[in-house]
Design an enzyme around this catalytic site. Structure first.
Site, mmCIF file in Angstrom:
data_model
loop_
_atom_site.group_PDB
_atom_site.id
_atom_site.type_symbol
_atom_site.label_atom_id
_atom_site.label_comp_id
_atom_site.label_asym_id
_atom_site.label_seq_id
_atom_site.Cartn_x
_atom_site.Cartn_y
_atom_site.Cartn_z
ATOM 1 N N THR A 1 0.722 -1.296 0.099
ATOM 2 C CA THR A 1 -0.108 -0.079 0.027
ATOM 3 C C THR A 1 0.860 1.117 -0.038
ATOM 4 O O THR A 1 0.099 2.305 0.123
ATOM 5 C CB THR A 1 -1.009 0.015 1.067
ATOM 6 O OG1 THR A 1 -0.099 -0.077 2.429
ATOM 7 C CG2 THR A 1 -1.833 -1.149 1.244
ATOM 8 N N GLU A 2 2.232 1.218 -0.272
ATOM 9 C CA GLU A 2 3.024 2.196 0.005
ATOM 10 C C GLU A 2 2.411 3.559 -0.921
ATOM 11 O O GLU A 2 2.900 4.589 -0.466
ATOM 12 C CB GLU A 2 4.081 1.868 -0.233
ATOM 13 C CG GLU A 2 5.258 1.115 0.662
ATOM 14 C CD GLU A 2 5.025 -0.419 0.484
ATOM 15 O OE1 GLU A 2 5.818 -1.075 1.216
ATOM 16 O OE2 GLU A 2 4.046 -0.874 -0.017
ATOM 17 N N VAL A 3 2.143 2.909 -2.087
ATOM 18 C CA VAL A 3 1.911 4.264 -3.068
ATOM 19 C C VAL A 3 0.711 5.210 -2.304
ATOM 20 O O VAL A 3 0.807 6.396 -2.853
ATOM 21 C CB VAL A 3 1.548 3.700 -4.486
ATOM 22 C CG1 VAL A 3 0.062 3.042 -4.358
ATOM 23 C CG2 VAL A 3 1.565 4.877 -5.480
#
Length: 260
Positions: free
Chosen positions: A134-136
């Site tokens: 989910t980093e983006v």
């Protein structure tokens, strides 16, 4: 003070629990060190045949890095000139481990937690567990775990996960060969035990040397890999386990492995 990682021996298997339920078993430096210590302890004991990595409780396997805002507003501090960040050290240690590591995915495996899952050799997940990177969604990219995503996830699926930040279920991950098996939560432990039984009754020497060879072959050209594989195979045939395996096969009996 609660230990961030718990180690438990169950027969021939070393269990490693990330023990931060209140933080959804988030990864930090103490957790990384604890997992590494568990791997070191398991490898030092010749009676250990496999390792299980899981999260304590039923809230999460590992929800990723423990993001805490720094004074300057950044989510964490990382020194670009220092290649020894604790996540890198942990992943390298998992790579070097000659015992098979089984991920017991008892809940969400997100971001760095998904990386830990991909760094394991085998994985059994709850079919409803949420998995992904989910980093983006917070303005970054899953940099540290990319080498492990590339090994396990097909390129197009990996890109979709990385650039959308969308999650998939354990059931979808099994269909995409990201995990070996996905089962209902009530069947998770039984499936893990079933898989472990199929691993721990095999030659520990064959598995240890095989994992060592695979780690090197992965980085070689085809010609170099074939030459190295022949060398390793010749060495393996000289082990006590290999001799015992051949004799047992010809005598039509179960082998007695000594791990030598």
């Amino acid at each position: 003070m609660t230990e961030p990682v718990l180690i438990e021996r169950r027969g021939a298997v070393q269990w490693i629990f990330i023990n931060r339920e209140e933080r959804r078993n988030a990864l930090n430096e103490k957790v990384a060190r604890g997992i590494q210590a568990g791997l070191d302890e398991a490898e030092a004991d010749k009676s250990v045949r496999s390792i299980v990595l899981t999260g304590a409780g039923d809230k999460a396997f590992c929800a990723g890095g423990d993001l805490q805002l720094q004074a300057d507003g950044t989510p964490f501090t990382i020194e670009a000139s220092d290649p020894r960040h604790y996540v890198g050290r942990l992943l390298r240690r998992m790579d070097a481990c000659r015992l098979p590591i089984v991920a017991r995915v008892n809940g969400p495996a997100l971001a760095g937690g998904f990386g830990l899952l991909c760094a394991c050799d085998l994985a059994v997940a709850r079919e409803d567990a949420k998995l992904g990177v989910t980093e983006v969604k917070v303005g970054i990219f899953p940099m540290m775990i990319l080498p492990y995503l590339l090994r396990v996830v097909s390129y197009r699926r990996m890109m979709e996960l990385c650039i959308t930040g969308e999650l998939i279920t354990g059931r979808e991950a099994a269909a995409a060969d990201i995990v070996n098996y996905a089962v209902p939560a009530t069947e998770l432990d039984a499936k893990v035990d079933w898989l472990l039984a199929r691993v721990t009754d095999k030659s520990p020497t064959g598995i240890r040397l095989g994992k060592q060879a695979l780690g090197k072959i992965r980085e070689m050209s085809t010609d170099a890999a074939l030459e190295y594989a022949q060398f390793m195979l010749a060495n393996m045939t000289r082990t006590k386990d290999a001799r015992e395996g051949m004799v047992a096969f010809n005598e039509k009996r179960s082998p007695h492995w000594t791990g030598e």
